[in-house]
Scaffold this motif. Sequence first.
Motif, PDB file in Angstrom:
ATOM      1  N   MET A 107     -15.404  50.055  44.643  1.00 14.07           N
ATOM      2  CA  MET A 107     -16.713  50.075  43.945  1.00 14.07           C
ATOM      3  C   MET A 107     -17.878  49.753  44.724  1.00 14.07           C
ATOM      4  N   LEU A 108     -17.583  48.863  45.891  1.00  9.57           N
ATOM      5  CA  LEU A 108     -18.440  48.668  46.797  1.00  9.57           C
ATOM      6  C   LEU A 108     -19.094  49.927  47.546  1.00  9.57           C
ATOM      7  N   ILE A 109     -18.094  50.721  47.935  1.00 13.92           N
ATOM      8  CA  ILE A 109     -18.258  51.789  48.715  1.00 13.92           C
ATOM      9  C   ILE A 109     -19.285  52.903  47.629  1.00 13.92           C
ATOM     10  N   TYR A 110     -18.676  53.098  46.446  1.00 19.76           N
ATOM     11  CA  TYR A 110     -19.477  53.903  45.500  1.00 19.76           C
ATOM     12  C   TYR A 110     -20.920  53.414  45.255  1.00 19.76           C
ATOM     13  N   HIS A 111     -21.262  52.218  45.264  1.00 15.12           N
ATOM     14  CA  HIS A 111     -22.547  51.244  44.830  1.00 15.12           C
ATOM     15  C   HIS A 111     -23.358  51.564  46.313  1.00 15.12           C
ATOM     16  N   MET A 138     -14.896  40.970  50.685  1.00 11.03           N
ATOM     17  CA  MET A 138     -16.218  40.871  50.223  1.00 11.03           C
ATOM     18  C   MET A 138     -16.157  41.467  48.725  1.00 11.03           C
ATOM     19  N   ALA A 139     -15.413  42.296  48.555  1.00  9.44           N
ATOM     20  CA  ALA A 139     -15.116  42.814  47.033  1.00  9.44           C
ATOM     21  C   ALA A 139     -14.603  41.968  46.440  1.00  9.44           C
ATOM     22  N   ALA A 140     -13.659  40.988  46.824  1.00  8.36           N
ATOM     23  CA  ALA A 140     -12.804  40.050  46.040  1.00  8.36           C
ATOM     24  C   ALA A 140     -13.954  38.959  45.585  1.00  8.36           C
ATOM     25  N   LYS A 164     -20.174  50.853  54.682  1.00 13.65           N
ATOM     26  CA  LYS A 164     -20.191  49.283  55.071  1.00 13.65           C
ATOM     27  C   LYS A 164     -21.776  49.121  55.518  1.00 13.65           C
ATOM     28  N   ASP A 165     -22.183  49.988  56.537  1.00 14.51           N
ATOM     29  CA  ASP A 165     -23.388  49.820  57.086  1.00 14.51           C
ATOM     30  C   ASP A 165     -24.601  49.641  56.017  1.00 14.51           C
ATOM     31  N   ALA A 166     -24.491  50.405  55.034  1.00 14.04           N
ATOM     32  CA  ALA A 166     -25.309  50.263  53.843  1.00 14.04           C
ATOM     33  C   ALA A 166     -25.312  48.923  53.278  1.00 14.04           C
ATOM     34  N   LEU A 167     -24.107  48.621  52.942  1.00 14.05           N
ATOM     35  CA  LEU A 167     -23.677  47.236  52.356  1.00 14.05           C
ATOM     36  C   LEU A 167     -24.431  46.159  53.313  1.00 14.05           C
ATOM     37  N   VAL A 168     -24.195  46.137  54.562  1.00 13.93           N
ATOM     38  CA  VAL A 168     -24.580  45.073  55.368  1.00 13.93           C
ATOM     39  C   VAL A 168     -26.126  45.153  55.290  1.00 13.93           C
TER      40      VAL A 168
END
Length: 143
Positions: free
Chosen positions: A11-15, A1-3, A19-23
């Motif tokens: 950066m995804l985890i930082y923002h 997903m990051a790619a 993973k659950d919050a991103l989903v």
Amino acid sequence: MAAAAGTSDRMLIYHFGNKDALVGELLDYLAAQMAEQLDDILPPTKFENEALLIAKVMDLMRSEDFQPYIRIWLDIVSAAAQGAKTHQKSGRAIIEVYLDWIALRHPEAKRAPVALTLIEGMLIMDAVGQKQVSNEVISRLER
């Protein structure tokens, strides 16, 4: 997903924190996008009767434009049924949005849950290759 986003996992985890919050954010975004498209196609005016509303919504859900959303929705429901808390939370939020959406168009707003339940059931029937059953329900509603 990051790619795909042109960034790194860190950066995804930082923002998003995890993973659950991103989903959850992604599911919320997709639901809002679908609701916006539905509003554009079907403005909030009352239908003459429930049968016409359900038939029109099913026509929209079966359209090529909405099939990707339906596939994602069924994935959300499947994950929620298996106990995924993020998917349960997003699923509840999505259902609330669509109950309100249907109520604005339903001739008897208090029956929005009935209409949505019928629509959801027909989408599942379609997904498992039983579109003829959904079509039969729609034709019986129109009587």
